[in-house]
Design a protein around this motif. Structure first.
Motif, mmCIF file in Angstrom:
data_model
loop_
_atom_site.group_PDB
_atom_site.id
_atom_site.type_symbol
_atom_site.label_atom_id
_atom_site.label_comp_id
_atom_site.label_asym_id
_atom_site.label_seq_id
_atom_site.Cartn_x
_atom_site.Cartn_y
_atom_site.Cartn_z
ATOM 1 N N PHE A 181 -7.472 -1.791 4.994
ATOM 2 C CA PHE A 181 -6.321 -0.787 5.287
ATOM 3 C C PHE A 181 -5.362 -1.547 5.936
ATOM 4 O O PHE A 181 -5.651 -1.877 7.291
ATOM 5 C CB PHE A 181 -5.934 0.841 5.888
ATOM 6 N N HIS A 182 -5.315 -2.987 5.719
ATOM 7 C CA HIS A 182 -4.026 -3.913 5.555
ATOM 8 C C HIS A 182 -2.622 -3.384 6.970
ATOM 9 O O HIS A 182 -1.963 -4.109 7.573
ATOM 10 C CB HIS A 182 -4.252 -5.225 5.221
ATOM 11 N N ARG A 183 -2.365 -2.556 5.829
ATOM 12 C CA ARG A 183 -0.978 -1.743 6.787
ATOM 13 C C ARG A 183 -0.577 -0.649 6.669
ATOM 14 O O ARG A 183 -1.456 1.025 5.969
ATOM 15 C CB ARG A 183 -0.398 -2.538 5.246
ATOM 16 N N VAL A 184 -0.728 0.349 7.486
ATOM 17 C CA VAL A 184 -0.915 1.632 7.973
ATOM 18 C C VAL A 184 0.449 1.718 8.803
ATOM 19 O O VAL A 184 0.475 2.016 9.878
ATOM 20 C CB VAL A 184 -1.608 2.274 8.471
ATOM 21 N N ILE A 185 1.252 3.094 8.705
ATOM 22 C CA ILE A 185 2.367 2.990 8.947
ATOM 23 C C ILE A 185 2.142 5.172 9.583
ATOM 24 O O ILE A 185 2.307 5.597 8.160
ATOM 25 C CB ILE A 185 4.008 2.926 8.533
ATOM 26 N N GLU A 186 3.014 5.181 10.623
ATOM 27 C CA GLU A 186 2.358 6.462 10.774
ATOM 28 C C GLU A 186 3.398 6.940 10.664
ATOM 29 O O GLU A 186 4.825 6.547 10.278
ATOM 30 C CB GLU A 186 2.660 6.615 12.942
ATOM 31 N N GLY A 187 3.255 8.449 10.579
ATOM 32 C CA GLY A 187 4.333 9.348 9.210
ATOM 33 C C GLY A 187 4.749 8.894 8.188
ATOM 34 O O GLY A 187 5.317 9.467 7.420
ATOM 35 N N PHE A 188 4.108 8.172 7.158
ATOM 36 C CA PHE A 188 4.705 7.284 6.083
ATOM 37 C C PHE A 188 3.679 7.029 5.388
ATOM 38 O O PHE A 188 3.106 7.852 4.049
ATOM 39 C CB PHE A 188 5.222 6.043 6.483
ATOM 40 N N MET A 189 2.783 6.057 5.469
ATOM 41 C CA MET A 189 1.665 5.615 4.303
ATOM 42 C C MET A 189 0.359 5.364 4.908
ATOM 43 O O MET A 189 0.552 4.508 5.599
ATOM 44 C CB MET A 189 2.291 5.399 3.477
ATOM 45 N N ALA A 190 -0.719 4.699 3.977
ATOM 46 C CA ALA A 190 -2.058 3.983 4.887
ATOM 47 C C ALA A 190 -2.564 3.086 3.249
ATOM 48 O O ALA A 190 -2.158 3.659 2.171
ATOM 49 C CB ALA A 190 -2.940 4.887 4.942
ATOM 50 N N GLN A 191 -1.906 1.980 3.471
ATOM 51 C CA GLN A 191 -1.884 0.717 2.485
ATOM 52 C C GLN A 191 -3.011 -0.129 2.591
ATOM 53 O O GLN A 191 -3.355 -0.881 3.385
ATOM 54 C CB GLN A 191 -0.582 -0.307 2.063
ATOM 55 N N THR A 192 -4.036 -0.349 1.015
ATOM 56 C CA THR A 192 -5.135 -1.133 1.234
ATOM 57 C C THR A 192 -4.828 -1.824 -0.534
ATOM 58 O O THR A 192 -3.965 -1.620 -1.472
ATOM 59 C CB THR A 192 -5.976 -0.419 1.244
ATOM 60 N N GLY A 193 -5.994 -2.417 -0.917
ATOM 61 C CA GLY A 193 -5.939 -3.055 -2.296
ATOM 62 C C GLY A 193 -6.607 -3.784 -2.304
ATOM 63 O O GLY A 193 -6.338 -4.308 -3.731
ATOM 64 N N ASP A 194 -6.146 -5.613 -1.436
ATOM 65 C CA ASP A 194 -5.869 -6.197 -1.958
ATOM 66 C C ASP A 194 -7.326 -7.025 -1.890
ATOM 67 O O ASP A 194 -7.594 -7.863 -0.841
ATOM 68 C CB ASP A 194 -5.166 -6.495 -0.259
ATOM 69 N N VAL A 195 -7.616 -7.244 -3.021
ATOM 70 C CA VAL A 195 -8.815 -7.604 -3.135
ATOM 71 C C VAL A 195 -9.480 -9.282 -3.029
ATOM 72 O O VAL A 195 -10.146 -9.532 -3.598
ATOM 73 C CB VAL A 195 -9.355 -7.558 -4.566
ATOM 74 N N GLU A 196 -8.036 -9.843 -2.920
ATOM 75 C CA GLU A 196 -8.012 -11.044 -2.888
ATOM 76 C C GLU A 196 -7.781 -11.889 -1.066
ATOM 77 O O GLU A 196 -8.691 -12.338 -1.063
ATOM 78 C CB GLU A 196 -6.208 -11.819 -3.848
ATOM 79 N N PHE A 197 -7.328 -11.087 -0.582
ATOM 80 C CA PHE A 197 -6.986 -12.358 0.836
ATOM 81 C C PHE A 197 -7.802 -10.078 1.801
ATOM 82 O O PHE A 197 -7.794 -10.720 3.061
ATOM 83 C CB PHE A 197 -5.582 -11.413 1.599
ATOM 84 N N GLY A 198 -7.757 -8.840 1.186
ATOM 85 C CA GLY A 198 -8.092 -8.171 2.439
ATOM 86 C C GLY A 198 -9.438 -7.466 2.483
ATOM 87 O O GLY A 198 -9.533 -6.349 2.937
ATOM 88 N N LYS A 199 -10.541 -8.553 2.534
ATOM 89 C CA LYS A 199 -11.689 -9.128 2.317
ATOM 90 C C LYS A 199 -12.228 -8.751 3.618
ATOM 91 O O LYS A 199 -12.285 -9.474 4.505
ATOM 92 C CB LYS A 199 -12.606 -9.906 1.919
#
Length: 183
Positions: free
Chosen positions: A64-82
């Motif tokens: 989970f590379h981008r997580v903003i309080e009160g908003f959302m948690a982003q993930t799924g970058d299978v190229e650079f997010g391992k």
């Protein structure tokens, strides 16, 4: 009338194909399982791509590379997010599959809704997705809704938060240890 009844019986007897994701999350913040109901009737191309990537194991070990309080948690970058990779690049990649045309719907971005991340181009969603911590109705009609958390929202709430306006996670991010497709 008899044919109509027979047709109704066949429709009722045919099981609905319910596709979902089971995500095992590990980290400093969250530890547990999240179950997402994928909405193939709302965004069939996006659901097909997410399910295929999950079935291939592409999401296993992605942070989970981008997580903003009160908003959302982003993930799924299978190229650079391992996990173990250069986290400075996380969020900039996708998969080897083609980008998808937008499948906007009338479904609102409420708490627990899963949407596809994209660039400025509405037709650029690929592998990254986000889970809403709270309502974000300003996203309605601008991003593709692909699912809804049906179990484990308490786990989502514990995902390690990022810092600054873009929500980049500093240090060790939480990770999707294993992602499997459910039916």
């Amino acid at each position: 009338m008899r044919n109509l009844l027979a047709a109704a019986f066949l429709v009722a007897a045919t099981p609905a194909l319910a596709t979902g994701l089971k995500i095992e999350i590990e980290g400093e913040g969250a530890n547990g399982t999240v179950v997402i109901d994928l909405l193939e009737d709302v965004a069939p191309k996006h659901v097909e791509q997410i399910a295929a990537l999950a079935a291939e194991g592409a999401y296993d070990g992605v942070v989970f590379h981008r997580v903003i309080e009160g908003f959302m948690a982003q993930t799924g970058d299978v190229e650079f997010g391992k996990m173990g990779g250069d986290m400075r690049m996380a969020g900039r990649g996708g998969s080897s599959r083609p980008d998808l045309p937008a499948e906007f719907s009338d479904l609102p971005f409420d708490r627990g809704v899963v949407g596809m991340a994209r660039s400025q181009d509405p037709n650029s969603a690929n592998s990254q997705f986000f889970i809403m911590f709270d309502a974000g109705h300003f996203l309605n009609g601008q991003y593709t809704v692909v699912g809804k958390v049906v179990e484990g929202m308490d786990v989502v709430d514990k995902i390690k938060r990022g810092a600054g306006p873009n929500g980049a996670v500093i240090g060790q991010p939480d990770v999707m240890k294993k992602v499997t497709v459910t039916e």
